[in-house]
Structures are given as C-alpha cells and as structure tokens.
Design a protein around this motif. Structure first.
Motif, PDB file in Angstrom:
ATOM      1  N   GLU A  77      45.307  45.716  44.030  1.00  0.00           N
ATOM      2  CA  GLU A  77      44.381  45.481  42.925  1.00  0.00           C
ATOM      3  C   GLU A  77      44.536  44.048  42.397  1.00  0.00           C
ATOM      4  O   GLU A  77      43.545  43.371  42.100  1.00  0.00           O
ATOM      5  CB  GLU A  77      44.633  46.487  41.813  1.00  0.00           C
ATOM      6  CG  GLU A  77      44.145  47.889  42.125  1.00  0.00           C
ATOM      7  CD  GLU A  77      44.501  48.877  41.029  1.00  0.00           C
ATOM      8  OE1 GLU A  77      45.196  48.472  40.078  1.00  0.00           O
ATOM      9  OE2 GLU A  77      44.078  50.041  41.125  1.00  0.00           O
ATOM     10  N   ALA A  78      45.780  43.596  42.269  1.00  0.00           N
ATOM     11  CA  ALA A  78      46.018  42.234  41.777  1.00  0.00           C
ATOM     12  C   ALA A  78      45.503  41.200  42.773  1.00  0.00           C
ATOM     13  O   ALA A  78      44.919  40.182  42.375  1.00  0.00           O
ATOM     14  CB  ALA A  78      47.513  42.033  41.522  1.00  0.00           C
ATOM     15  N   ARG A  79      45.727  41.448  44.065  1.00  0.00           N
ATOM     16  CA  ARG A  79      45.201  40.526  45.076  1.00  0.00           C
ATOM     17  C   ARG A  79      43.680  40.440  45.001  1.00  0.00           C
ATOM     18  O   ARG A  79      43.098  39.340  45.063  1.00  0.00           O
ATOM     19  CB  ARG A  79      45.628  41.000  46.466  1.00  0.00           C
ATOM     20  CG  ARG A  79      47.096  40.795  46.783  1.00  0.00           C
ATOM     21  CD  ARG A  79      47.475  41.541  48.042  1.00  0.00           C
ATOM     22  NE  ARG A  79      48.882  41.338  48.402  1.00  0.00           N
ATOM     23  CZ  ARG A  79      49.607  42.209  49.071  1.00  0.00           C
ATOM     24  NH1 ARG A  79      49.074  43.370  49.451  1.00  0.00           N
ATOM     25  NH2 ARG A  79      50.863  41.941  49.367  1.00  0.00           N
ATOM     26  N   SER A  80      43.034  41.594  44.888  1.00  0.00           N
ATOM     27  CA  SER A  80      41.567  41.607  44.811  1.00  0.00           C
ATOM     28  C   SER A  80      41.096  40.866  43.566  1.00  0.00           C
ATOM     29  O   SER A  80      40.138  40.081  43.632  1.00  0.00           O
ATOM     30  CB  SER A  80      41.061  43.051  44.793  1.00  0.00           C
ATOM     31  OG  SER A  80      41.440  43.739  45.968  1.00  0.00           O
ATOM     32  N   ALA A  81      41.754  41.095  42.423  1.00  0.00           N
ATOM     33  CA  ALA A  81      41.360  40.411  41.193  1.00  0.00           C
ATOM     34  C   ALA A  81      41.539  38.900  41.320  1.00  0.00           C
ATOM     35  O   ALA A  81      40.707  38.120  40.841  1.00  0.00           O
ATOM     36  CB  ALA A  81      42.177  40.945  40.019  1.00  0.00           C
ATOM     37  N   ALA A  82      42.617  38.467  41.991  1.00  0.00           N
ATOM     38  CA  ALA A  82      42.860  37.033  42.170  1.00  0.00           C
ATOM     39  C   ALA A  82      41.772  36.402  43.038  1.00  0.00           C
ATOM     40  O   ALA A  82      41.286  35.300  42.742  1.00  0.00           O
ATOM     41  CB  ALA A  82      44.231  36.815  42.791  1.00  0.00           C
ATOM     42  N   VAL A  83      41.372  37.086  44.119  1.00  0.00           N
ATOM     43  CA  VAL A  83      40.326  36.543  44.988  1.00  0.00           C
ATOM     44  C   VAL A  83      38.987  36.506  44.254  1.00  0.00           C
ATOM     45  O   VAL A  83      38.207  35.543  44.391  1.00  0.00           O
ATOM     46  CB  VAL A  83      40.226  37.386  46.273  1.00  0.00           C
ATOM     47  CG1 VAL A  83      39.021  36.943  47.105  1.00  0.00           C
ATOM     48  CG2 VAL A  83      41.503  37.245  47.101  1.00  0.00           C
ATOM     49  N   GLU A  84      38.700  37.542  43.459  1.00  0.00           N
ATOM     50  CA  GLU A  84      37.446  37.543  42.693  1.00  0.00           C
ATOM     51  C   GLU A  84      37.420  36.384  41.694  1.00  0.00           C
ATOM     52  O   GLU A  84      36.375  35.760  41.470  1.00  0.00           O
ATOM     53  CB  GLU A  84      37.298  38.877  41.970  1.00  0.00           C
ATOM     54  CG  GLU A  84      36.973  40.032  42.916  1.00  0.00           C
ATOM     55  CD  GLU A  84      37.054  41.379  42.238  1.00  0.00           C
ATOM     56  OE1 GLU A  84      37.526  41.425  41.071  1.00  0.00           O
ATOM     57  OE2 GLU A  84      36.671  42.384  42.851  1.00  0.00           O
ATOM     58  N   ALA A  85      38.583  36.085  41.080  1.00  0.00           N
ATOM     59  CA  ALA A  85      38.654  34.934  40.172  1.00  0.00           C
ATOM     60  C   ALA A  85      38.399  33.636  40.923  1.00  0.00           C
ATOM     61  O   ALA A  85      37.734  32.723  40.412  1.00  0.00           O
ATOM     62  CB  ALA A  85      40.020  34.897  39.489  1.00  0.00           C
ATOM     63  N   ALA A  86      38.919  33.534  42.160  1.00  0.00           N
ATOM     64  CA  ALA A  86      38.684  32.340  42.970  1.00  0.00           C
ATOM     65  C   ALA A  86      37.209  32.197  43.330  1.00  0.00           C
ATOM     66  O   ALA A  86      36.646  31.090  43.288  1.00  0.00           O
ATOM     67  CB  ALA A  86      39.538  32.406  44.237  1.00  0.00           C
ATOM     68  N   LEU A  87      36.547  33.294  43.664  1.00  0.00           N
ATOM     69  CA  LEU A  87      35.119  33.243  43.987  1.00  0.00           C
ATOM     70  C   LEU A  87      34.301  32.816  42.767  1.00  0.00           C
ATOM     71  O   LEU A  87      33.336  32.039  42.898  1.00  0.00           O
ATOM     72  CB  LEU A  87      34.649  34.618  44.489  1.00  0.00           C
ATOM     73  CG  LEU A  87      35.175  35.040  45.871  1.00  0.00           C
ATOM     74  CD1 LEU A  87      34.831  36.491  46.158  1.00  0.00           C
ATOM     75  CD2 LEU A  87      34.590  34.134  46.963  1.00  0.00           C
ATOM     76  N   ALA A  88      34.684  33.319  41.590  1.00  0.00           N
ATOM     77  CA  ALA A  88      33.991  32.910  40.364  1.00  0.00           C
ATOM     78  C   ALA A  88      34.176  31.424  40.105  1.00  0.00           C
ATOM     79  O   ALA A  88      33.237  30.725  39.692  1.00  0.00           O
ATOM     80  CB  ALA A  88      34.504  33.731  39.181  1.00  0.00           C
ATOM     81  N   ARG A  89      35.382  30.919  40.366  1.00  0.00           N
ATOM     82  CA  ARG A  89      35.619  29.484  40.182  1.00  0.00           C
ATOM     83  C   ARG A  89      34.780  28.659  41.159  1.00  0.00           C
ATOM     84  O   ARG A  89      34.267  27.583  40.805  1.00  0.00           O
ATOM     85  CB  ARG A  89      37.109  29.184  40.368  1.00  0.00           C
ATOM     86  CG  ARG A  89      37.484  27.702  40.223  1.00  0.00           C
ATOM     87  CD  ARG A  89      37.236  27.189  38.816  1.00  0.00           C
ATOM     88  NE  ARG A  89      37.988  27.944  37.833  1.00  0.00           N
ATOM     89  CZ  ARG A  89      39.251  27.675  37.506  1.00  0.00           C
ATOM     90  NH1 ARG A  89      39.882  26.657  38.084  1.00  0.00           N
ATOM     91  NH2 ARG A  89      39.866  28.398  36.593  1.00  0.00           N
ATOM     92  N   LEU A  90      34.602  29.144  42.395  1.00  0.00           N
ATOM     93  CA  LEU A  90      33.773  28.430  43.363  1.00  0.00           C
ATOM     94  C   LEU A  90      32.321  28.364  42.900  1.00  0.00           C
ATOM     95  O   LEU A  90      31.642  27.329  43.080  1.00  0.00           O
ATOM     96  CB  LEU A  90      33.856  29.125  44.727  1.00  0.00           C
ATOM     97  CG  LEU A  90      35.199  29.039  45.458  1.00  0.00           C
ATOM     98  CD1 LEU A  90      35.127  29.765  46.787  1.00  0.00           C
ATOM     99  CD2 LEU A  90      35.622  27.593  45.667  1.00  0.00           C
TER     100      LEU A  90
END
Length: 559
Positions: free
Chosen positions: A445-458
């Motif tokens: 869950e934490a990994r998925s949340a971190a990747v989603e945050a990265a996509l939002a930053r992109l």
C-alpha cells in the motif's frame, strides 16, 4: 603482550566470531549464547587472556552499540508502547536493584544494603542482543520487538545511575532514598537534554555532510561526542547517546541522502557484528578472575548470594509483567495519538484503527511469557560491576566486592546461555509469529501511494514546463508499470486468508527473469574487463549500478 601477539589474538577472535556466526546461521542457535561458552573454554586453557577493562567497555564499546541500536529503533513505536517500555526499563530496573539489595542485606552474612543495591543495579538491565537476534529469526511480532528494543535502550542509563548512587553510599557509608531519587532525576533529565542538543548539532551539520564519507564520519563520531559530553556535565552519557540516536534515526530520511544511508547501514552492521562478538567472547574469559576471588567466602554464603541474585532476576520480571498487565484499564492510558483523520482515506482509516487497537490492547499471556524470557543480561552488567572501587573512603576494602563480581557473572551466564538458547523454542511453542501477510500488505500500500504521489508530481511538472512532456512520458510509463505490479501484488495479498505471504507463479517468474538479466549483464561486463575493453574503474561503476538494481529485488518472493 606484544603488539604482534595482540594482533594475532584479535585475528583469532575475528576468526572465531565468523565461525560462530556461520554455525549460528545454520543451526538456529544464538551466537550471543555460543560465544561466552567458547570464551570460557579458552579461559580454562593455558596461555594469555584478556581482562575486562570496564572503562574501555563503557567509553569505547557501549556508545556505538547503543547508538546503532537507537538508529535502528522506531521513535514512534517506542512512544506508542511508552508505558510498558518505561515500566520495564525504569521501574523494573529500580525494583530489581532494590530487591536484590534487600535480599543481600537480609540473607547474606555481612552484606550491606548499599553493596546489595550495587550488584542489583548491575544485574538489573537486560541486554537485548541475544533476544532480538532470535526474535527476528523466528519472526517475533513487531510490537514485541519494539518493546525489547526500547527497554534495552533505556535500562542501561537507569542501572548505571542507580549503581553510581549505591557505590557512593557504600564508599561513604550512607544511603538516602530521597537523595538517590533526586540524583537519578537530575542525571536522567540532563542526559536527555544533552542527547537532544547533540542531535540538533548533527542536524545543523547537514549542509556540510552531503558527501557520504563525511556524513558517515560524523555518524561514527556522534555517539562518542554524546557520551563524553554527558559524562563531562555529570549527567547520563548513556541516555545522551540513546536520545541522540533515536532523534537522528527518526529524522534520517530528511537529513541524509540515499547514498549516505546505504553506506551507513553497511558500516554500522559491521561495527555491531565485530563489537558484539568481541564483548561476548570477553564475557567468558572473565571466569578465572571472578572465581579466583571467592576463596575468602563460605560455600553457603556464595550459594545464598547467587540464589538471591538469580532468583530476583528470573522471578521478578514475569511477576512484574503479570502485575502491570492486570491493572485496571483506566491505568493503561496509551501515550501518543493517531494521525489526522482528514489525511486518511476510508481504507487507511480502517487499517489505522485496527493497527491502533492492536497496539493499545494489553499483552496476551503468550506475549507476557515471551517477554518474561527475553531478559538476557550481557557485557553491560559485567562492565558495571567491574567499576566497583577496591576500597572505601576509610581505606577499608569495598564490602564483598569479589562476591558481587561472581554473582553478576553467574546471572549473566545463566540468562545469556540458558535463556538465549531456549528463547527460540519457547517462541515457537507459544506460536508467536508476526502477521507476514499484513506487513506485506502495508508495504505494498505504501509503495502504491508513493508511486501515485510521483505520478501526481509529474502532472504538475508538465503543467509548469510543457516542453518536458516527452521526458515525463517516459518516466510516467515506468511508474505506471511499477504501480500495476504493486497493485497486482496487493490484490493477491488482500485475498490471502492466512498470516503467511502468498506467492504466485507469475511473481516468482518475474523475479527469476530480472535476476537472470542482471547476472547476464555482470558476466558481459567481466568479459569486457578481461578482454581489456573496459578499465577496472569503469567496471566498478557499472557493477555498482547493477548492485543497486539487484538490491531493489526482494530476498524472497513474498515481499
């Protein structure tokens, strides 16, 4: 002993430590229990022996071991379990010291209360190295690991402070409980303040330590600075080291770079491995010196003194745990708070509520039993008791010093070997295991949340800099592939009904393929180097890239 002989002795000790670690990894026996037995065997042989220098242990060995343990601990986890951690590391240590002192005063002929409290303070603090090594190997639940860690970090400061007060009373001839309590509070509070100040200084030095080598040089120096500063100000140097380590470890993700953390982890693991190995060997080698001082005592006196020391240590801990867990619920106020509910989605709130309930509840009978048997003593107890002075202020010999040394050695040996060797079978018999599937779910869950945050930053970068869209699209595709992998793994974990981590053929196959690709790249780079087409410096740079890529892969398919 000549310098050459000393070097040979150190090399032999390293060889023994490595061999015992290899045996321990294959048999499941704790190295912390095997090494003292080997040290005893060596001490009984003819030849040179090394005596324990308490000042060396307290000044050179203890600070880095405590600091490394604090860096590896969870400040938030200790805060969540602060009630029981303080109960074990402060109150139980105080009770152990006092009860051993009273037992000596009442049952050991000629023993004074102050001398009894001195030996009680020495044997009171558990050394969690053996228990944690076994606990992690048998997958002990994280809550119990955190409690054992927190207790081991804080109890040394409590015990050493009590010891200093008791020794002062034994040397001067008076013991005052109010004066002892006041001294303890001042020394402990001062140690915390010094540790916080050192951690603040390390944080200020961050701009100067962007180089991993500089950062780790500062890291290695920090525990010694905290300890020396605390001792110079006549407060607890041990508590200063622990406080600094907890604060620096908590803020390390913001204070240091990824390269610094990777290097620091490797450095501190090596420091722990060697120092712990040496001190456990050193424990066994003290047998001749300790036994040699018992000639002046009757056998009955020695037996009674040992029975009091070992009896209080072994019986008081489970009794205290049972008592504290039986108190009314209103007295079990949990320290610390939950996160802001506005920052959590529905699933996150449900998971945090379940997590909070697990941490707020009382310990079960099985958990109490495991914690009762985790109180192994170690080198701190021996180092502490060896600091006893030879004479009092009047010039008379320190009361029963040799007897106190022997009692401490027996307690260390009984707990370290007896409890250390039986802790793993006990934990398995109790059926205490961490919920591996739940831990894996949280991580994914934490990994998925971190990747989603990265996509939002992109998306923000594209909005601010449209000309970066091609580069962003490439990174976005990589992140989306990773997110799909994490979500697929999470779906499998959420369907799991057992506490074991489920595996899937597709996941295992993907791991094998990625490892095979990395191995093929390494082999090709070596062929280039051997053919003279790639210099060794270039090989090391490219190998390091592959090493980091391999480090991202789990050690087993279940993560």
């Amino acid at each position: 002993m000549s310098l050459q002989a000393m070097l040979l002795f150190v090399l032999a000790a390293v060889a023994v430590i490595v061999a015992v670690r290899w045996v321990a990894a294959r048999t499941g026996l704790p190295a912390a229990a095997l090494l003292p037995l080997i040290g005893i065997g060596y001490a009984l042989l003819p030849g040179p022996n090394i005596s324990l220098d308490p000042e060396f242990v307290l000044l050179v060995v203890l600070p880095p071991l405590l600091y490394s343990a604090a860096l590896d601990s969870s400040l938030l986890g200790i805060r969540r379990n602060l009630r029981i951690v303080v109960s074990l590391s402060v109150v139980l240590v105080l009770l152990t010291a006092v009860l051993v002192g009273i037992g000596f005063h009442l049952f050991v002929a000629g023993a004074t209360l102050a001398a009894g409290i001195a030996v009680g303070a020495a044997v009171a603090p558990p050394d969690p190295v053996a228990a944690l090594a076994v606990g992690r190997r048998v997958n002990l639940p994280p809550k119990l690991v955190t409690i054992i860690q927190g207790e081991g970090l804080l109890n040394d400061a409590t015990a050493l402070t009590i010891l200093s007060v008791a020794v002062a009373a034994a040397v001067g001839g008076e013991f005052s409980y109010p004066s002892a309590a006041g001294t303890f509070v001042v020394v402990a509070a001062g140690g915390v303040a010094v540790g916080a100040a050192v951690a603040w200084a390390v944080r200020l030095a961050r701009p100067l330590t962007t180089d991993p080598l500089l950062a780790n040089a500062v890291s290695l120096a920090t525990p010694f600075l905290a300890y020396l500063l605390g001792e110079e100000l006549h407060v607890s140097g041990v508590l200063a080291v622990v406080t600094a380590g907890l604060i620096v470890g908590h803020y390390s993700p913001r204070l240091s770079s990824g390269a610094s953390r990777l290097q620091a982890s490797a450095v501190w693991r090596l420091v722990d491995f060697l120092l712990e190995g040496f001190v456990f060997l050193l424990i066994g080698q003290q047998l001749p010196a300790v036994v040699g001082g018992l000639r002046e005592y009757d056998t009955s006196t020695v037996v009674i003194a040992v029975a009091v020391s070992v009896g209080v240590v072994l019986l008081l801990r489970p009794a205290w745990l049972v008592l504290t867990q039986s108190l009314p619920r209103s007295l079990h106020t949990r320290l610390g708070g939950a996160s802001d509910p506005d920052d959590l989605d529905e699933a996150g709130e449900a998971r945090q509520a379940a997590w909070a309930e697990r941490n707020a509840r009382r310990l079960t009978a099985r958990e109490v039993t495991a914690l009762s048997w985790s109180g192994t003593r170690g080198v701190i107890s021996l180092a502490a008791i060896f600091t006893l002075p030879l004479t009092t202020d009047s010039g008379a010999p320190f009361p029963d010093r040799n007897l106190l040394l022997f009692c401490t050695f027996v307690v260390v040996l009984v707990t370290l070997v007896g409890q250390g060797l039986t802790f793993a079978p006990l934990v398995r018999a109790l059926g205490l295991r961490a919920d591996a599937a739940d831990q894996a779910r949280v991580r994914n869950e934490a990994r998925s949340a971190a990747v989603e945050a990265a996509l939002a930053r992109l998306d923000e970068l594209v909005a601010d800099e449209p000309d970066q869209a091609p580069a962003v699209d490439t990174t976005r595709a990589q992140l989306r592939a990773r997110l799909a992998r994490y979500r697929g793994r999470l779906d499998l974990l959420q369907q799991a009904e057992s506490t074991e981590v489920p595996t899937s053929p597709e996941y295992e196959s993907a791991l094998r393929i990625r490892r095979a690709a990395i191995d093929a790249q390494r082999e090709e780079l070596l062929r280039w180097r051997d053919a003279g087409r790639l210099p060794d410096e270039g090989l090391r740079i490219l190998e390091r890239e592959l090493d980091h890529e391999e480090l991202l892969l789990p050690n087993r398919g279940g993560r």
